[in-house]
Design an enzyme around this catalytic site. Sequence first.
Site, mmCIF file in Angstrom:
data_model
loop_
_atom_site.group_PDB
_atom_site.id
_atom_site.type_symbol
_atom_site.label_atom_id
_atom_site.label_comp_id
_atom_site.label_asym_id
_atom_site.label_seq_id
_atom_site.Cartn_x
_atom_site.Cartn_y
_atom_site.Cartn_z
ATOM 1 N N LYS A 79 72.057 39.768 47.408
ATOM 2 C CA LYS A 79 71.281 39.702 48.659
ATOM 3 C C LYS A 79 72.074 38.930 49.721
ATOM 4 O O LYS A 79 72.729 37.929 49.396
ATOM 5 C CB LYS A 79 69.939 38.998 48.371
ATOM 6 C CG LYS A 79 68.944 39.030 49.525
ATOM 7 C CD LYS A 79 67.602 38.375 49.145
ATOM 8 C CE LYS A 79 66.579 38.452 50.268
ATOM 9 N NZ LYS A 79 65.282 37.848 49.934
ATOM 10 N N SER A 159 61.093 40.660 51.252
ATOM 11 C CA SER A 159 62.300 40.764 52.031
ATOM 12 C C SER A 159 63.493 41.295 51.245
ATOM 13 O O SER A 159 64.480 41.722 51.857
ATOM 14 C CB SER A 159 62.665 39.399 52.600
ATOM 15 O OG SER A 159 63.002 38.481 51.569
ATOM 16 N N SER A 183 58.862 37.959 47.910
ATOM 17 C CA SER A 183 59.985 38.824 48.265
ATOM 18 C C SER A 183 60.807 39.367 47.115
ATOM 19 O O SER A 183 61.698 40.199 47.347
ATOM 20 C CB SER A 183 60.915 38.097 49.223
ATOM 21 O OG SER A 183 60.388 38.159 50.516
#
Length: 495
Positions: A79, A159, A183
Amino acid sequence: MTDLTRLSLAAAAKGLKSKSFSSKELTSAYLSAIEAANPALNAYVAVTHDTALAMAEASDARIAAGNAGVIEGVPLGIKDLFGTRGTHTQAASHILDGFKPEYESTVTANLWRDGAVMLGKLNMDEFAMGSSNETSHYGPVVNPWRATGSDAALVPGGSSGGSAAAVSAWLCAGATATDTGGSIRQPAAFTGTVGIKPTYGRCSRWGVVAFASSLDQAGPIARTVEDTAIMLRSMSGFDPKDSTSVDLTVPDFAAAVERGVKGLTIGIPREYRMDGMPEEIVKLWEHGIAWLKAEGASVRDISLPHTKYALPAYYIVAPAEASSNLARYDGVKYGLRVSGKDITDLYELTRAAGFGREVKRRIMIGTYVLSAGYYDAYYVKAQKVRTLIKRDFELAFNDGIDAILTPATPSAAFVIGDETLAADPVKMYLNDVFTVTVNMAGLPGIAVPAGKDSAGLPLGLQLIGRPFDEETLFAAGRVIERSAGIHFEPETWWR
Ligand code: GLN
């Protein structure tokens, strides 16, 4: 030869160790898959092609020399929130334009120590603020899943939308993700993948771009419960550089996966049975209860009475911390700079140009709730509510509950650009209704794909555990995964 990208992380690690294929072959297969899919899915914001191949070659050499780490040669996506030395790290924000840190986050360093290979950096909501991956400076990620008979583009959740989409579409064997209010778990549920947010303090936050420091935790998203267990073990561990990191031995999580649920008591919180909850979610939840019972768990109704305050309290605490954490982005030392007539002008112009709408909204809310006169009314009150939410869980666990079963999300994935959501941010915030409580209490939570809705889209169940008892979540999560008996494989329309 079979498509190497379709192997589970566990199977890939095994195949590499037994030299059935090399890391270079596996890594190349993933790089080609990314090249073919990324124009359609937008899951990666940077592909580290050369680094990946160099890391793969080094892994192959270690395997040949008999020095293989536990995930030696396994290609992962990272990420964009994790600091990776000399590599794109922008939290999918414009304000961090061109930022390549001098340091490596502890979590990614742990993964490289154990032999993993980095494929690239994954798209996400800007600064991890969002539930749909639509707030990214790089544009939305497209969910590999589509509703039956439709080619409308769906969100992968957020997210960690890039992480979930990349795992689901076989663009990495597993991915790092982070979870401040859901998330990891919500995007996992939207893409038919598994995601675990470990207990606060299990993974070091050092080198991870901060959103709301008292809530942020890193964790893995992967295609099976076992794969997340393997990854989490490598990611975890005490780190003196993070003062909230906990000095506990990291268990062999994978060894707990097949432990079963016999003798466990599973709590079903009545407050999670929300008004107007779709019938499909109710059914999914009932299936989960039946599966756990069939495998020898006893199931009991419990009450978590402060649940209804969790979402409003979260949307005070998280923006408050964010407004403080994001004060450092000012255009002076790194990232975007928009010149102005003086230093204040430079700050203002840079921040106005560099932050997106949602991030600005959070900074304004956070600044407001921390300001003189409102601090006690909002921030202090939210902290008190947080204590009560935590206590609800403590009482349940003290009363003999081993884990709690809930839906992961109130719906399946929705379409990109849904106007009712864009017009009303609170509606978007409702996505987190089942997940934020877990962050507020610092507990571990896993989302496991458990069924599909009438349009064929994946739905997930969530299990919440006692502090530092991720093992029970892996064991119970595996029972859900096995009992559901579905291969969550989207049609490969993107290549
Ligand atoms: N969707 C939540 C938010 O927007 C949670 C985000 C997260 O967990 N990083 O704040």
